[in-house]
Design a protein around this motif. Sequence first.
Motif, PDB file in Angstrom:
ATOM      1  N   SER A 226       4.160   0.941   2.287  1.00  0.00           N
ATOM      2  CA  SER A 226       4.098  -0.028   3.371  1.00  0.00           C
ATOM      3  C   SER A 226       5.103  -1.145   3.175  1.00  0.00           C
TER       4      SER A 226
ATOM      5  N   VAL B  49       0.871  -1.178   0.000  1.00  0.00           N
ATOM      6  CA  VAL B  49       0.000   0.000   0.000  1.00  0.00           C
ATOM      7  C   VAL B  49       0.905   1.224   0.000  1.00  0.00           C
TER       8      VAL B  49
ATOM      9  N   ASP C 251      -9.637   6.126   8.161  1.00  0.00           N
ATOM     10  CA  ASP C 251      -9.325   4.879   7.472  1.00  0.00           C
ATOM     11  C   ASP C 251      -9.131   5.154   5.984  1.00  0.00           C
ATOM     12  N   HIS C 252      -8.935   4.090   5.204  1.00  0.00           N
ATOM     13  CA  HIS C 252      -8.633   4.230   3.778  1.00  0.00           C
ATOM     14  C   HIS C 252      -9.795   4.815   2.984  1.00  0.00           C
TER      15      HIS C 252
ATOM     16  N   TYR D 175      -8.249  -5.723   4.911  1.00  0.00           N
ATOM     17  CA  TYR D 175      -7.593  -4.793   5.826  1.00  0.00           C
ATOM     18  C   TYR D 175      -8.441  -3.546   6.001  1.00  0.00           C
ATOM     19  N   ARG D 176      -8.205  -2.960   7.149  1.00  0.00           N
ATOM     20  CA  ARG D 176      -8.681  -1.594   7.369  1.00  0.00           C
ATOM     21  C   ARG D 176      -7.444  -0.757   7.638  1.00  0.00           C
ATOM     22  N   ALA D 177      -7.153   0.159   6.777  1.00  0.00           N
ATOM     23  CA  ALA D 177      -5.938   0.957   6.880  1.00  0.00           C
ATOM     24  C   ALA D 177      -6.239   2.243   7.626  1.00  0.00           C
TER      25      ALA D 177
ATOM     26  N   SER E  16      -0.251   4.214  10.149  1.00  0.00           N
ATOM     27  CA  SER E  16      -0.349   2.811  10.526  1.00  0.00           C
ATOM     28  C   SER E  16      -1.370   2.114   9.657  1.00  0.00           C
ATOM     29  N   ILE E  17      -1.135   0.810   9.406  1.00  0.00           N
ATOM     30  CA  ILE E  17      -2.088  -0.018   8.665  1.00  0.00           C
ATOM     31  C   ILE E  17      -2.379  -1.230   9.540  1.00  0.00           C
ATOM     32  N   ASN E  18      -3.643  -1.458   9.834  1.00  0.00           N
ATOM     33  CA  ASN E  18      -4.023  -2.526  10.750  1.00  0.00           C
ATOM     34  C   ASN E  18      -4.813  -3.605  10.030  1.00  0.00           C
TER      35      ASN E  18
END
Length: 766
Positions: A199, A152, A221-222, A207-209, A174-176
């Motif tokens: 990333s 990403v 979020d994204h 994912y939820r970024a 952060s990307i979670n």
Amino acid sequence: MPGPTAPQIDGDPHVRPRHPRFLAVLAAAIAFVLAPSALAPAHAEEPTTGTITGTVTGPDGELLSSDDWAGVTLQNAYSSIAWVDVDPETGTYAFANVSPGSYRLMFRYVGNAGLIGEYWSDAYYEADAPFVQVVAGETLTLHTRLERGAVVRGTLTGSTADFGPNKYGKPRASINALRTGQVPQNRIVDLAEDGTFTSKPLPPGEYRAGFSNGPYWTTEDHNGEPWASATGAPLVLTLGAVIDLDIVLDPVPAVAGTVTVIDSDGTSQPYSGEGLRLVSENGDTDRAGSVWPTGTFEVHGVTPGSYTVRVEPHRSTLALPGEWRGDGIRPGLLDVDEGEWVSGIDIELRRGGSFRADLTYAGQPIWDGGMFSIWRYDETEDAYLPVVLDQPAGWRGAVTAPVLEPGRYAVHFASSLDESIGGEFWQDARYFAARTDVVVEEGIDLDLGEVALEPRYFDVGRLGGTDRFATAVEISKAAIEDGRRAPVVYVANAFNFPDALAAGPAAMHAGGVVLTVPADRIPPVVAAELARIRPERIVVAGGTGSVSAAVFRQLAAYVDDPADLDRLGGATRYDTARLIVDDAFGEDGAPTAFVATAANFPDALAAGPAAGALRGPVILVDGAARSVDAATAALISDLGVTDVLIAGGPGSVSGGVEASLASLVGGSDHVVRLAGPDRYATAAAVNGAVFDETEYALIASGTGFPDALAGGPLAGMLGAPIHLSPGSCIPASAAAGIVDSGVLGVLLLGGPGALGASVESLTLCG
């Protein structure tokens, strides 16, 4: 060799790869040690372990670069139990002497080829990884190809300005991972100076970024939704995918400003430290922060709303707490809107002072239970007002006062746990009147040194004369010093209590005294006292049956004008009491009043000083009646009484009277009955409800009224209760009240005929 304590898919290994040559030598040594002895029996034993071997290569079966590293971790159902490096020259790995059972294999990778680690059978999360079975005597061959992860990338900017480095040196995003049934995994990526980011390689999945830039901007979020409440579609990543995102963040509401300390000479310097708070209108702290060494502050993440901005500085600065005063429609109240950065909140703190001391007892520090109280002299009110009450002392009895306004302070030191230790004022003074004030100066932390407390004891004195008239005069002398005129003197019959009972609280309210006479004459001792105190006004309590017309005419000689002499007497004792109460309290009103029966005197006598302490009257009623009569109800209404204290049990003031009082003042919550099993316990209950800490306590006979009646105004001046007692001993209820309220001086009202030597020695009854 033991492996890592928790599974990791990618990232740095816990133990760095060994050099291939070193591993080869180590393997040969181990093989030599474990080789069968030439002298062993010829027959072969059944194998008890198995072997796992295989290769680890890139996506197309190619060997990994010499700059890369790969390793394999062997896990049972509970933890990692072994690991090996992948041979970079052959791409092979092997686990020998593996006990039969079920195992997972995790393949790890460190390098720059964009590959990601995985479990055996192309599983990227432990919950999806299958177990393999190891059988004794067999070799299990497992080959794997590491794949390229998803990436990403994009730009992260703010809606109103570009990002600059934060206090950590650089912004972060952060990307979670939020796959169903999986624990989220954080993938922290750095932002370049131009706001771009890329990333680390990521396993496939949903994912939820989440993107943020420290505390200054909202976390989104994204999809551009707030992170905490986002409901949009997930970011779906596949192997080798490259996802481009451009994220624009909105600023978080923030408050910024400066804090300076202003000295009396006009000089100022920046404040630095903790203690900054944004307090909402309901009193809750929304955000707390600190002020930087430059004297500036920024509080981020503020919830939209209205706030008071306060600074409670550290004591070492000797600065007083302060608030942003503001201006406009609502001074001092700051309105913060969504996404708004509010600046220019400049707060000026004034410099104060403080003091320190060390409490000791019997030459030793007071380790626990030490405390101090502080009163500041207020020139506008010509009084000492409490500032800090019951502040606990610190370690080894060290007293550390808060930062105080410059000025004069009365300071009392005591022990809160041991009643056998006496308290004292600075310096070495038992009583407030004998104290030495502590002078607090701006910018000075005064060291008071050692404060040595002594054992507690009681000072016992007596105000009494040869008869009841002389006792009232002695009490008057104690209340009105030579050279000062009495604002008012109430003259009452010394042998007839009903007309006199309301006079005590009335005299207290006006700062006067009560003198008693027979119905038909003025005793010489009373005449001499009237001449000494030259009353500005005289009020005769009762009609001519209580104080004759001849006595009334004689009293005119002691006032400046005949108009300053009044008689307040009615057809009944209740009428007389109402006239006295209305005359004394009618103009000012009285939100709190005591109610007592007029059929007897003990309850009303005990209520007098308590009523005076509350700046209210004692209203006499027919305690046996079913309800309050109309005239008394009208008086309560005219005075604005909202709270009533009943002195005595239902035998003195009936439940019907109590219920009707409740209906007059707004309900039973506003009516409190104070009573005990006898007149002495009732007096103790009244005193305990009203008086907290007091230096003095007065004791009067509970079997006669004149001494307690005359003593009421003096009790009011001393802020002290009157305890009732038989003549031969102190009731336990009165003694408990004296001890619990911190009394130092006990003053007996009346001669030895009223209160004997055993009372003077504070001997308990029973």
